[in-house]
Every structure is written in C-alpha cells, then in structure tokens.
Design a protein around this motif. Structure first.
Motif, mmCIF file in Angstrom:
data_model
loop_
_atom_site.group_PDB
_atom_site.id
_atom_site.type_symbol
_atom_site.label_atom_id
_atom_site.label_comp_id
_atom_site.label_asym_id
_atom_site.label_seq_id
_atom_site.Cartn_x
_atom_site.Cartn_y
_atom_site.Cartn_z
ATOM 1 N N UNK A 109 -1.050 16.935 -1.031
ATOM 2 C CA UNK A 109 -1.171 15.943 -0.627
ATOM 3 C C UNK A 109 -2.410 15.188 -0.830
ATOM 4 N N UNK A 110 -2.701 13.658 -0.828
ATOM 5 C CA UNK A 110 -3.798 13.147 -1.083
ATOM 6 C C UNK A 110 -4.996 13.912 -0.701
ATOM 7 N N UNK A 111 -6.098 14.073 -1.407
ATOM 8 C CA UNK A 111 -7.315 14.561 -1.179
ATOM 9 C C UNK A 111 -7.730 14.281 0.174
ATOM 10 N N UNK A 112 -8.077 12.997 0.387
ATOM 11 C CA UNK A 112 -8.338 12.478 1.867
ATOM 12 C C UNK A 112 -7.533 13.149 3.231
ATOM 13 N N UNK A 113 -6.321 13.570 2.736
ATOM 14 C CA UNK A 113 -5.420 14.124 3.918
ATOM 15 C C UNK A 113 -5.166 15.427 3.899
ATOM 16 N N UNK A 156 1.329 10.596 1.374
ATOM 17 C CA UNK A 156 1.336 11.248 -0.124
ATOM 18 C C UNK A 156 1.716 12.786 -0.103
ATOM 19 N N UNK A 157 3.092 13.090 -0.602
ATOM 20 C CA UNK A 157 3.199 14.599 -0.504
ATOM 21 C C UNK A 157 4.144 14.714 -1.857
ATOM 22 N N UNK A 158 3.827 16.105 -2.351
ATOM 23 C CA UNK A 158 4.407 16.596 -3.416
ATOM 24 C C UNK A 158 4.663 18.030 -3.096
ATOM 25 N N UNK A 159 5.962 18.520 -2.984
ATOM 26 C CA UNK A 159 6.191 19.951 -2.786
ATOM 27 C C UNK A 159 6.605 20.626 -4.011
ATOM 28 N N UNK A 216 -5.952 22.791 -3.046
ATOM 29 C CA UNK A 216 -6.994 22.413 -2.609
ATOM 30 C C UNK A 216 -7.513 21.024 -3.270
ATOM 31 N N UNK A 217 -7.221 20.859 -4.530
ATOM 32 C CA UNK A 217 -7.393 19.817 -5.240
ATOM 33 C C UNK A 217 -6.653 18.447 -5.130
ATOM 34 N N UNK A 218 -5.823 18.650 -4.095
ATOM 35 C CA UNK A 218 -5.020 17.483 -3.610
ATOM 36 C C UNK A 218 -4.313 16.984 -4.882
ATOM 37 N N UNK A 219 -3.230 16.044 -4.576
ATOM 38 C CA UNK A 219 -2.284 15.421 -5.442
ATOM 39 C C UNK A 219 -2.833 14.495 -6.613
ATOM 40 N N UNK A 270 0.925 -1.175 0.117
ATOM 41 C CA UNK A 270 0.045 -0.147 0.014
ATOM 42 C C UNK A 270 0.690 1.137 0.034
ATOM 43 N N UNK A 271 2.078 1.295 -0.273
ATOM 44 C CA UNK A 271 2.841 2.260 -0.385
ATOM 45 C C UNK A 271 2.614 3.340 -1.512
ATOM 46 N N UNK A 272 2.391 4.479 -1.230
ATOM 47 C CA UNK A 272 1.957 5.658 -2.270
ATOM 48 C C UNK A 272 3.035 5.477 -3.209
ATOM 49 N N UNK A 273 2.383 5.909 -4.619
ATOM 50 C CA UNK A 273 3.571 5.881 -5.625
ATOM 51 C C UNK A 273 4.447 7.131 -5.263
ATOM 52 N N UNK A 274 5.382 7.271 -6.054
ATOM 53 C CA UNK A 274 6.442 8.217 -6.031
ATOM 54 C C UNK A 274 7.252 8.195 -7.274
ATOM 55 N N UNK A 275 7.808 9.489 -7.478
ATOM 56 C CA UNK A 275 8.540 9.745 -8.588
ATOM 57 C C UNK A 275 9.826 10.454 -8.353
#
Length: 266
Positions: free
Chosen positions: A220-224, A206-209, A253-256, A166-171
């Motif tokens: 971040x994920x919309x649920x987070x 899940x984070x992207x800066x 506000x739209x999330x990742x 269940x690891x979030x996708x990354x790049x």
C-alpha cells in the motif's frame, strides 16, 4: 489554465479522434480535451481484456459519462494470447500490440484515422515496452507532445474539476504476477478479490497484492501502511486470503512503488 488550452488546441483541425481510455486520470484528461475540441467526433474506447479490474472498468464508464463522450467497450481476452500468458519481459508489449490491433479495427469501423492515448512524460522514464507497441501501431500521445508530467495532469484535472484528478494510478492485474510465472484466470480473480478486501477492511486507496504462488505480498502507499496495523482486521484478511490459496501473507514495509516486479523468477 494554459496547459488545458494547449491540450484542447492539439485536437483542433482534426476531424475525429479515438481515445484509448483506461479509467485513469491521464487518458481521462485527454478524452476531456478531445470532447471539448471535437464534440461528437471524439470517441473513447476501453478494452475489457479480462485482466482489467472491474473497478477500473467502472471508473472508465463513469468518467466518460462525466465528460459526455461516447464510450465504446472492446471485449476480448488476453488469456487467449499465449505470448501474453507466458508472462516474460515482453508481456506488456504483447498486451499493447493486441490492444492496438483492436483499436485499429474500431477506428476503421468508425472511420477515424487518429488514435491517441494518455501517456505522459513521466511514463517514458519507466520500463514500458507497451508504449513501444502502441507507438509502432501509430497511436499518438498528446500529453507527451505538449509536455505534461504526471503532476501536471493531476493539477490540470483538478483545475477543471475532473472527479478522478486524485485517483491512484493502477495497472492490469497481471502486473501483480512476477515475470516467468504464468498468468491464469484463477490468479487474476484471487488477486482482485484480495485487493478489494484490503481496501474494504483498512480504507486504503492504493493497493497491490503480489502473487508468489502460495504466498502474497501486500503493498500500500507508504503513508497508509499504518492503517494495516489493525490486528483484528488483519486476522480477517488472512483467513479470507487463506481461502483463496495464499497461505503466507506479508506486508511490504517499503510500501508501493511501480515496477517492483520487473524481475524474472525461477
């Protein structure tokens, strides 16, 4: 369990295999299947190309230990490649072309003719020029050939108790920099530090800066997103990121969602 059997069967009859392992669940599942079919004749390779986060590198090392597959770290710097650094629409093509060259060199050294990756069917629906570069250099994608979607990968990984199912996708960290803006070591460092701090302060997974020069957008994920409403911690984060050169910080506000920066900026 038929799909994992199909994936293991895909490797039967092959003498050896080199698996390009990123640290994510897709390539981990492929590596696991290869190890089950080929044992010591399966080798995983992770490229530490200086735009891979330390978190992903540690994940790659950990999952290889879990699987029991021999793991080789290939070290080089994409920042030495001017085609990559200029960061145009073909950045991923240049990245994966260079990766393929290193994988081919390793395969020659290890006397392995088969190189595979963790590309799945869903990846083919996105703009991913890097996949073209890998295929052009003979890298095969067993998940695609068998018909695995991303949800199939996670389900099967969970069924076989793979820890990162269940690891979030990354790049790579460079994906946080809009096309047309040069990739530098300084930008990559502050992006990684900022993302680590967001995770530590708010407990999100899940984070992207996104780096826009003096400003940054946090996804971040919309649920987070609700977790970022903590004003005290947000104040700590803003002060920390100000010190890294981000003077205007917003939360999307739209999330990742993947591929959000596939645009050219002036």
């Amino acid at each position: 369990m038929k799909q994992i059997e199909d994936l293991v069967d895909w490797f039967y009859g092959k003498e050896k295999a080199l698996i390009a392992l990123s640290g994510g669940v897709d390539s981990a599942l492929v590596a696991c299947a290869a190890q089950k079919a080929l044992g010591k004749q399966a080798v995983a390779a992770t490229a530490d190309y200086k735009t891979l986060s330390q978190e992903e590198l540690e994940s790659a090392k950990s999952v290889c230990q879990e699987i029991g597959i021999r793991h080789v770290i290939i070290e080089y710097s994409e920042l030495d490649n001017p085609d990559f650094v200029k960061n145009d629409q073909n950045r991923c093509f240049h990245c994966r072309t260079e990766l393929a060259e290193h994988l081919l060199a390793l395969s020659k050294k290890e006397k392995i003719s088969l190189i595979v990756d963790g590309t799945n069917l869903d990846d083919l629906a996105e703009y991913r020029p890097g996949l073209v570069a890998l295929k052009k250099n003979g890298v095969q994608s067993p998940l695609v050939e068998i018909g695995f979607t991303k949800s199939d990968v996670r389900r099967v990984a969970r069924e076989i108790d793979l820890s990162i199912h269940d690891k979030p996708s990354n790049s790579c960290l460079a994906s946080r920099i809009p096309w047309g803006n040069t990739v530098t070591a300084e930008k990559l460092v502050r992006i990684e530090k900022s993302e680590i701090m967001v995770k530590q302060l708010f407990g999100v997974r899940q984070v992207r800066v996104r780096d826009f020069g003096d400003s940054a957008s946090i996804e971040v994920d919309k649920n987070e997103i609700i977790f970022l409403d903590n004003k005290k911690n947000m104040s700590i984060l803003e002060k920390y990121m100000n010190g890294l050169g981000f003077y205007r910080i917003t939360v999307d506000p739209n999330g990742y969602r993947p591929g959000k920066l596939n645009v050219i900026t002036d």
